[in-house]
Write a protein that holds these residues in place. Structure first.
Motif, PDB file in Angstrom:
ATOM      1  N   PHE A 135       0.813  -1.214   0.000  1.00  0.00           N
ATOM      2  CA  PHE A 135       0.000   0.000   0.000  1.00  0.00           C
ATOM      3  C   PHE A 135       0.853   1.274   0.000  1.00  0.00           C
ATOM      4  O   PHE A 135       0.326   2.370  -0.134  1.00  0.00           O
ATOM      5  N   ILE A 136       2.150   1.132   0.191  1.00  0.00           N
ATOM      6  CA  ILE A 136       3.029   2.310   0.247  1.00  0.00           C
ATOM      7  C   ILE A 136       3.471   2.668  -1.172  1.00  0.00           C
ATOM      8  O   ILE A 136       4.109   1.862  -1.847  1.00  0.00           O
ATOM      9  N   PRO A 137       3.146   3.890  -1.627  1.00  0.00           N
ATOM     10  CA  PRO A 137       3.613   4.308  -2.955  1.00  0.00           C
ATOM     11  C   PRO A 137       5.141   4.311  -3.008  1.00  0.00           C
ATOM     12  O   PRO A 137       5.814   4.505  -1.996  1.00  0.00           O
ATOM     13  N   ALA A 138       5.683   4.106  -4.203  1.00  0.00           N
ATOM     14  CA  ALA A 138       7.142   4.013  -4.381  1.00  0.00           C
ATOM     15  C   ALA A 138       7.872   5.243  -3.859  1.00  0.00           C
ATOM     16  O   ALA A 138       8.986   5.132  -3.356  1.00  0.00           O
ATOM     17  N   ASP A 139       7.246   6.407  -3.946  1.00  0.00           N
ATOM     18  CA  ASP A 139       7.903   7.646  -3.531  1.00  0.00           C
ATOM     19  C   ASP A 139       7.545   8.073  -2.110  1.00  0.00           C
ATOM     20  O   ASP A 139       7.775   9.212  -1.721  1.00  0.00           O
ATOM     21  N   ALA A 140       6.985   7.152  -1.329  1.00  0.00           N
ATOM     22  CA  ALA A 140       6.553   7.484   0.036  1.00  0.00           C
ATOM     23  C   ALA A 140       7.260   6.607   1.055  1.00  0.00           C
ATOM     24  O   ALA A 140       7.811   5.556   0.726  1.00  0.00           O
ATOM     25  N   ASP A 141       7.231   7.051   2.306  1.00  0.00           N
ATOM     26  CA  ASP A 141       7.855   6.316   3.405  1.00  0.00           C
ATOM     27  C   ASP A 141       6.856   5.621   4.312  1.00  0.00           C
ATOM     28  O   ASP A 141       7.252   4.930   5.246  1.00  0.00           O
ATOM     29  N   ALA A 142       5.562   5.811   4.034  1.00  0.00           N
ATOM     30  CA  ALA A 142       4.536   5.235   4.904  1.00  0.00           C
ATOM     31  C   ALA A 142       3.252   5.012   4.108  1.00  0.00           C
ATOM     32  O   ALA A 142       3.060   5.594   3.032  1.00  0.00           O
ATOM     33  N   VAL A 143       2.393   4.197   4.663  1.00  0.00           N
ATOM     34  CA  VAL A 143       1.074   3.978   4.069  1.00  0.00           C
ATOM     35  C   VAL A 143       0.296   5.294   4.209  1.00  0.00           C
ATOM     36  O   VAL A 143       0.213   5.851   5.301  1.00  0.00           O
ATOM     37  N   PRO A 144      -0.278   5.790   3.118  1.00  0.00           N
ATOM     38  CA  PRO A 144      -1.058   7.025   3.212  1.00  0.00           C
ATOM     39  C   PRO A 144      -2.376   6.798   3.958  1.00  0.00           C
ATOM     40  O   PRO A 144      -2.961   5.710   3.888  1.00  0.00           O
ATOM     41  N   ALA A 145      -2.836   7.817   4.653  1.00  0.00           N
ATOM     42  CA  ALA A 145      -4.059   7.711   5.456  1.00  0.00           C
ATOM     43  C   ALA A 145      -5.265   7.291   4.621  1.00  0.00           C
ATOM     44  O   ALA A 145      -6.137   6.567   5.105  1.00  0.00           O
ATOM     45  N   GLU A 146      -5.315   7.687   3.364  1.00  0.00           N
ATOM     46  CA  GLU A 146      -6.473   7.350   2.527  1.00  0.00           C
ATOM     47  C   GLU A 146      -6.514   5.879   2.117  1.00  0.00           C
ATOM     48  O   GLU A 146      -7.500   5.418   1.544  1.00  0.00           O
ATOM     49  N   ALA A 147      -5.491   5.100   2.442  1.00  0.00           N
ATOM     50  CA  ALA A 147      -5.470   3.675   2.124  1.00  0.00           C
ATOM     51  C   ALA A 147      -6.337   2.851   3.074  1.00  0.00           C
ATOM     52  O   ALA A 147      -6.565   1.670   2.838  1.00  0.00           O
ATOM     53  N   PHE A 148      -6.829   3.471   4.133  1.00  0.00           N
ATOM     54  CA  PHE A 148      -7.628   2.756   5.145  1.00  0.00           C
ATOM     55  C   PHE A 148      -9.107   3.017   4.871  1.00  0.00           C
ATOM     56  O   PHE A 148      -9.572   4.134   5.031  1.00  0.00           O
TER      57      PHE A 148
END
Length: 170
Positions: free
Chosen positions: A123-136
């Motif tokens: 669920f973590i985009p390639a350019d991110a360090d964490a799961v984005p809040a909208e993934a929940f």
């Protein structure tokens, strides 16, 4: 459009985690394929073991088969059935209930916990360090995220996954 069950393992896990209206998760699921709203689907039917209610879930079929050893929840894409909070809740539950004197069951539980953490990482985009809040998208998953959002950081998840994998291999 039906949510896609990437593998049978993922579909069965979803069914095992989804209680009947009476609260029971005990059901003898039967599986087949059918057409739902003009779409070829994987269909699961069961009667609730406690109240007898008929239950049916239909899932879209994946574009490609993903083979592999159990547990195999899917390919590189994130789940459409379970959000990251539900995956973490499952991993936590499995890791907290390890039988001390049954190494085979212990190893299997840790392998499933590690695979669950792998699912969160998807669920973590390639350019991110964490799961984005909208993934929940579920109430349960959002609650897990709101209680401890730091647990969904890539580096932390990778350490947890490696820990479970190493413990399962012992």
């Amino acid at each position: 459009m039906l949510p896609v069950a990437r593998t049978r393992d993922e579909a069965r896990l979803f069914l095992d985690l989804t209680p009947c209206e009476c609260g029971s998760t005990d059901a003898d699921w039967q599986h087949g394929t059918g057409v739902v709203d003009g779409e070829l689907a994987s269909v699961y039917d069961a009667s609730c073991a406690d109240c007898g209610a008929e239950r049916t879930y239909s899932f879209g079929l994946p574009e490609r088969e993903t083979g592999g050893d159990y547990p195999n929840f899917g390919g590189p894409e994130p789940s459409q059935l379970l959000d990251p909070g539900r995956w973490l809740e499952l991993a936590d539950q499995l890791a907290s209930m390890l039988p001390p004197d049954d190494p085979e069951t212990r190893a299997e539980a840790l392998a499933i916990a590690a695979a669950s953490v792998c699912e969160i990482l998807k669920f973590i985009p390639a350019d991110a360090d964490a799961v984005p809040a909208e993934a929940f998208w579920t109430e349960q998953g959002r609650r897990v995220y709101d209680e401890q959002p730091g647990r969904f950081q890539r580096a932390r998840l990778q350490i947890v996954r490696e820990t479970y994998e190493q413990a399962a291999a012992r």
